[in-house]
Design a protein around this motif. Structure first.
Motif, mmCIF file in Angstrom:
data_model
loop_
_atom_site.group_PDB
_atom_site.id
_atom_site.type_symbol
_atom_site.label_atom_id
_atom_site.label_comp_id
_atom_site.label_asym_id
_atom_site.label_seq_id
_atom_site.Cartn_x
_atom_site.Cartn_y
_atom_site.Cartn_z
ATOM 1 N N SER A 66 -3.556 11.197 5.401
ATOM 2 C CA SER A 66 -2.334 11.506 4.619
ATOM 3 C C SER A 66 -1.321 12.266 5.255
ATOM 4 N N GLU A 67 -1.749 12.883 6.470
ATOM 5 C CA GLU A 67 -0.842 13.745 7.313
ATOM 6 C C GLU A 67 0.245 13.079 8.122
ATOM 7 N N THR A 68 -0.554 12.046 8.282
ATOM 8 C CA THR A 68 0.353 11.196 9.345
ATOM 9 C C THR A 68 1.059 9.806 8.914
ATOM 10 N N CYS A 69 0.831 9.365 7.742
ATOM 11 C CA CYS A 69 1.772 8.255 7.052
ATOM 12 C C CYS A 69 1.671 8.121 5.653
ATOM 13 N N GLU A 70 2.529 7.174 5.226
ATOM 14 C CA GLU A 70 2.693 7.153 3.884
ATOM 15 C C GLU A 70 1.824 6.313 3.228
ATOM 16 N N LEU A 71 1.354 5.268 4.155
ATOM 17 C CA LEU A 71 0.589 4.103 3.684
ATOM 18 C C LEU A 71 -0.955 4.871 3.604
ATOM 19 N N GLN A 72 -1.771 4.587 2.724
ATOM 20 C CA GLN A 72 -3.121 5.112 2.555
ATOM 21 C C GLN A 72 -4.087 3.960 2.333
ATOM 22 N N LEU A 73 -5.109 3.762 3.483
ATOM 23 C CA LEU A 73 -6.038 2.853 3.052
ATOM 24 C C LEU A 73 -7.566 3.492 2.823
ATOM 25 N N MET A 74 -8.194 3.004 2.017
ATOM 26 C CA MET A 74 -9.423 3.491 1.567
ATOM 27 C C MET A 74 -10.527 2.434 1.256
ATOM 28 N N GLU A 75 -11.775 2.473 1.492
ATOM 29 C CA GLU A 75 -12.861 1.778 0.959
ATOM 30 C C GLU A 75 -13.471 2.564 -0.125
ATOM 31 N N ILE A 76 -13.518 1.849 -1.293
ATOM 32 C CA ILE A 76 -14.041 2.469 -2.486
ATOM 33 C C ILE A 76 -15.171 1.988 -2.745
ATOM 34 N N TRP A 77 -16.338 2.659 -3.108
ATOM 35 C CA TRP A 77 -17.795 2.352 -3.297
ATOM 36 C C TRP A 77 -17.704 2.689 -5.030
ATOM 37 N N LEU A 78 -18.312 1.775 -5.776
ATOM 38 C CA LEU A 78 -18.653 2.087 -7.120
ATOM 39 C C LEU A 78 -20.026 1.826 -7.492
ATOM 40 N N CYS B 153 -2.547 -2.118 -3.884
ATOM 41 C CA CYS B 153 -3.049 -3.448 -3.803
ATOM 42 C C CYS B 153 -4.376 -3.413 -3.158
ATOM 43 N N GLY B 154 -5.182 -4.425 -3.133
ATOM 44 C CA GLY B 154 -6.559 -4.429 -2.500
ATOM 45 C C GLY B 154 -7.227 -5.587 -2.686
ATOM 46 N N VAL B 155 -8.718 -5.773 -2.276
ATOM 47 C CA VAL B 155 -9.400 -6.854 -2.450
ATOM 48 C C VAL B 155 -10.648 -6.382 -2.543
ATOM 49 N N PHE C 97 -0.244 -4.149 -8.016
ATOM 50 C CA PHE C 97 0.725 -3.433 -9.069
ATOM 51 C C PHE C 97 1.542 -2.162 -8.773
ATOM 52 N N ASP C 98 2.389 -2.117 -9.492
ATOM 53 C CA ASP C 98 3.079 -0.783 -9.718
ATOM 54 C C ASP C 98 2.284 0.320 -10.148
ATOM 55 N N SER C 99 2.232 1.333 -9.220
ATOM 56 C CA SER C 99 1.334 2.327 -9.709
ATOM 57 C C SER C 99 1.863 3.341 -10.714
ATOM 58 N N THR D 140 0.318 3.561 -1.643
ATOM 59 C CA THR D 140 1.663 4.081 -0.935
ATOM 60 C C THR D 140 2.397 4.748 -1.994
ATOM 61 N N PRO D 141 2.914 6.015 -1.905
ATOM 62 C CA PRO D 141 2.489 6.721 -0.748
ATOM 63 C C PRO D 141 1.096 7.229 -0.985
ATOM 64 N N ALA D 142 0.839 7.937 0.371
ATOM 65 C CA ALA D 142 -0.634 8.562 0.309
ATOM 66 C C ALA D 142 -0.650 9.769 -0.764
ATOM 67 N N VAL D 143 -1.932 9.565 -1.589
ATOM 68 C CA VAL D 143 -2.041 10.636 -2.742
ATOM 69 C C VAL D 143 -3.106 11.503 -2.360
#
Length: 206
Positions: free
Chosen positions: A122-134, A152-154, A179-181, A202-205
Motif C-alpha cells: 500500500s505504501e508504493t501503489c494505488e492498486l492493491q492485489l491480494m490472494e484471499i483464502w476463505l 475486481c477478481g477471479v 464492481f464499484d466499491s 483500488t485504491p489500496a485500503v
C-alpha cells in the motif's frame, strides 16, 4: 478491522535499530533462507544465541545484525555469508517492484475464517492485489460494507457467494467479477473446502 498492537520484541545490544534499504533487503534474504529450510524463528534464534525478538527485527529490517550475529545465522542456516549478501543485493534491486512469496504481508481475520496475503504494498501503489483464502463458511461478515474505489477478481479455487447492492451472485472456479466499491457488498465461501480468490482493489485500503 483493527489488529491488536503487537508487543515490542526484546532488543539485543549486538544490533543497531536504524533501518535502511540494505537492512530490509538483508533481513528478507535471511527470512527466505530460513523458510526454505523450514526452520522456525525460535530454533534459529536459540542456536544462534540471540532472542526471537531480535531475529524477528533483523528479518524485518528493523535491526542490523553485528558481524558475530550474522555469522551465527549463516552457520545455522548452512549458507555462506556471500550467499546472503548477494541475495540481499538482488532484493534491494527489486524493492518497490518485486514481492517474493516468502515476503508477502499476511493478515488473518480469525473468526471470519479469512486470510489475506498481500501481493502489492500500500505504501508504493494505488492498486492493491491480494490472494484471499476463505475456510468453509468464511467471508467478510453478515453486514455489507462500502468504501471508495473499485474492485475486481477471479475465483481460483472453490465457490463464492457475492452480494453487490442487494444482488446475489454465485461464482465458481474461473468466474470473475468487477464492481464499484461504493456499493454495499459482502462475500462468503459456499464450498466445503477452502476457496481461493485473486482480488484487486483500488485504491489500496490495507
Amino acid at each position: 478491522m483493527k489488529n491488536k498492537r503487537p508487543q515490542a520484541p526484546s532488543v539485543d545490544a549486538s544490533a543497531t535499530t536504524t533501518s535502511t534499504d540494505a537492512d530490509v533487503a538483508l533481513g528478507s534474504a535471511i527470512r527466505s533462507a530460513r523458510i526454505e529450510r523450514r526452520l522456525s524463528l525460535s530454533s534459529v534464534a536459540a542456536n544462534t544465541g540471540i532472542s526471537v525478538g531480535l531475529l524477528s527485527q533483523i528479518e524485518r529490517g528493523i535491526s542490523s545484525p553485528s558481524v558475530r550475529v550474522l555469522r551465527g545465522i549463516c552457520k545455522e542456516l548452512d549458507v555462506p555469508l556471500d550467499y546472503l549478501i548477494e541475495a540481499s543485493d538482488r532484493r534491494q534491486d527489486e524493492t518497490g517492484r518485486i514481492i517474493r512469496k516468502s515476503d508477502r504481508r499476511v493478515v488473518n481475520f480469525g473468526s471470519k475464517k479469512m486470510l489475506k496475503e498481500f501481493l502489492t504494498t500500500s505504501e508504493t501503489c494505488e492498486l492493491q492485489l491480494m490472494e484471499i483464502w476463505l475456510e468453509p463458511g468464511g467471508g467478510s461478515g453478515e453486514q455489507p460494507y462500502t468504501h471508495e474505489g473499485e474492485e475486481c477478481g477471479v475465483v481460483l479455487e472453490g465457490r463464492m457467494e457475492l452480494y453487490v447492492d442487494g444482488e446475489r451472485y454465485l461464482l465458481g472456479e474461473g468466474d470473475s467479477f468487477q464492481f464499484d466499491s461504493t456499493l454495499p457488498h459482502k462475500f462468503q465461501n459456499l464450498a466445503e473446502t477452502p476457496t481461493r480468490i485473486l482480488w484487486v482493489t483500488t485504491p489500496a485500503v490495507w
